[in-house]
Design a protein around this motif. Sequence first.
Motif, short mmCIF file in Angstrom:
data_model
loop_
_atom_site.label_atom_id
_atom_site.label_comp_id
_atom_site.label_asym_id
_atom_site.label_seq_id
_atom_site.Cartn_x
_atom_site.Cartn_y
_atom_site.Cartn_z
N SER A 105 0.68 -1.22 -0.13
CA SER A 105 0.11 0.26 0.46
C SER A 105 1.04 1.61 0.11
N SER A 106 0.53 2.03 -0.52
CA SER A 106 0.81 3.65 -0.51
C SER A 106 0.19 5.04 0.03
N GLY A 107 0.54 6.46 -0.17
CA GLY A 107 -0.63 6.79 0.31
C GLY A 107 -1.10 7.44 1.48
N THR A 108 -2.29 8.54 1.88
CA THR A 108 -3.03 8.25 2.96
C THR A 108 -4.41 8.21 3.24
N GLY A 109 -4.59 7.48 3.87
CA GLY A 109 -6.06 7.26 4.32
C GLY A 109 -6.85 9.33 3.97
N ALA A 110 -8.38 9.19 4.04
CA ALA A 110 -8.88 9.85 3.91
C ALA A 110 -9.57 10.76 5.26
N MET A 111 -8.54 11.72 5.60
CA MET A 111 -9.06 12.42 6.66
C MET A 111 -9.48 14.08 6.61
N LYS A 112 -10.45 14.95 7.90
CA LYS A 112 -10.87 16.45 8.11
C LYS A 112 -9.50 16.58 7.44
N ASN A 113 -9.82 18.05 6.53
CA ASN A 113 -9.43 18.95 6.15
C ASN A 113 -8.12 19.50 6.73
N THR A 114 -8.81 20.07 8.46
CA THR A 114 -8.00 20.90 9.18
C THR A 114 -6.74 19.62 9.43
N GLN A 115 -7.08 18.72 9.81
CA GLN A 115 -5.88 17.73 9.82
C GLN A 115 -5.31 16.87 8.98
N TRP A 116 -5.20 17.31 7.84
CA TRP A 116 -4.61 17.04 7.08
C TRP A 116 -4.01 18.47 6.63
N ARG A 117 -4.38 19.09 6.45
CA ARG A 117 -3.29 20.43 6.66
C ARG A 117 -2.20 20.46 7.76
N LYS A 118 -2.60 20.10 8.58
CA LYS A 118 -1.52 19.94 9.90
C LYS A 118 -0.78 18.80 9.40
N ASN A 119 -0.72 17.55 8.72
CA ASN A 119 -0.51 16.43 8.76
C ASN A 119 0.70 17.02 7.66
N ALA A 120 0.10 17.78 6.90
CA ALA A 120 1.37 18.36 5.32
C ALA A 120 2.05 18.68 5.55
N VAL A 121 2.04 19.89 6.94
CA VAL A 121 3.20 20.69 7.52
C VAL A 121 4.30 20.12 8.11
#
Length: 345
Positions: free
Chosen positions: A308-324
Motif C-alpha cells: 500500500s501507499s498514500g494516506t487515507g482520507a481525513m478531515k481537511n484541518t487534520q490533513w493540513r496539519k499533517n501536510a506541514v
Amino acid sequence: MTRSDSPTYLLGELAERIGARLIGDAGRRVNGLATLRDAGPDQVAFLANRAYLKDLPATRAAAVLLHPQHGEACPVARLELDNPYLGYAALSRLFDPLASRAPGGVHPSAVVDPSATLGARVDVGANAVIEAGVSLGDDVVIGPGSVVGADTAIGAGTRLHANVTVCHGVIIGQRVILHSGCVIGGDGFGFAHDGARWHKIAQLGGVVLGDDVEVGSCSSIDRGALGDTLIGNDVKIDSQVQIAHNVQIGDHSALAGCVGIAGSTKVGRHCMLGGGVGLSGHLTICDGVQVTGMSLVTNSIHEPGVYSSGTGAMKNTQWRKNAVRFKQLDDIAKRLSRLEKGSDG
C-alpha cells in the motif's frame, strides 16, 4: 430444460450443474436470479456475504444458494455449497440471456473484407467492420459498430460488445470478452524530443491476449513499440484501465478500475491491483502481489504480499496539519540522527 425469453431450470438441474447439495423440491422450476431481498418465488437468491444474513429470514426466493453453516436459518429450499460465491458465478452464466441467443450471422450493413476468414456460427453485428486478413474462430460474436483491424486473429467463443476497436495485427485468444468502448492495439505513448518539439515513434509491435481474458468498457491496451504487449490467460481487466506499450501481465491477475501501468512493466501471475493503482514504467512485480487501491508503485516488488501507499482520507484541518509535518520530516530525521550520534559519544 425448456427455454422461452428467459431460460428456466429445475432446482435439481441447478444443483447438479454447480455441484451443490439441494434441500428441497428438485422439481421446482425457476427462471432467474435475484438478491435475497428482491427475489420472488420463481427465482434463486444467494448468500455469500455475512452482511446480508439479516435478509435471509424474510426472503421469498424459491431457493437460496448458501454455505452449509447458514442452512438451518434458511426458510425456503436451499442449495448448499462450500463456496457460494463461486456457485453464484456459475448460475449467473446459466441465466445470461446473451449466452442463450442464437447467432444472427453477418448483418447486411456489416463490411467484411473478402479476404477475411470466418468460422462456424460467427455473428457480425450491424455496421461492424472486418478488415483484410482477419481470422475469426468458431462462435465469435462481433458487436454492432465494432472494428477488427487487418491481420487480426480472434479465437473461438470470443465476444466483442458494441463499438469495440481492435487495431491491426492483434492476436486474441479463446473465450475473450471485450466490452464497449475498449481499444486493443492503439499506439503506445512513444515520442522523442529534440529540445524543441516531439517526434512520433512508430509503434511496430502488437498485442497478444490469452484465453479467457475480459476487458472492461473504455479500457486501452496499447500495442508494443517493437515487441508485443502481452496479457496472459484468465486476466481480468476492469473499466477505464490504461495498459501501456510492452507491458506484460501474468496469468490469472486482476486489475480494478482506473489502474494505470506505464510502459515495459511486468506484472506477475495471480496479482491483484486495486482501483486507481499506478505502476511506473520498467518495473517488475513478482507473482502473488496485491496492491491496495490508489497506491503508487515506483520500485519493483520482488516478494509476494500486500502493498500500500498514500494516506487515507481525513478531515481537511487534520490533513493540513499533517501536510506541514510531512515537509518537516527530513529536518526531523537529521536532528534525530545528530542526537543519536551525540548519545553514542
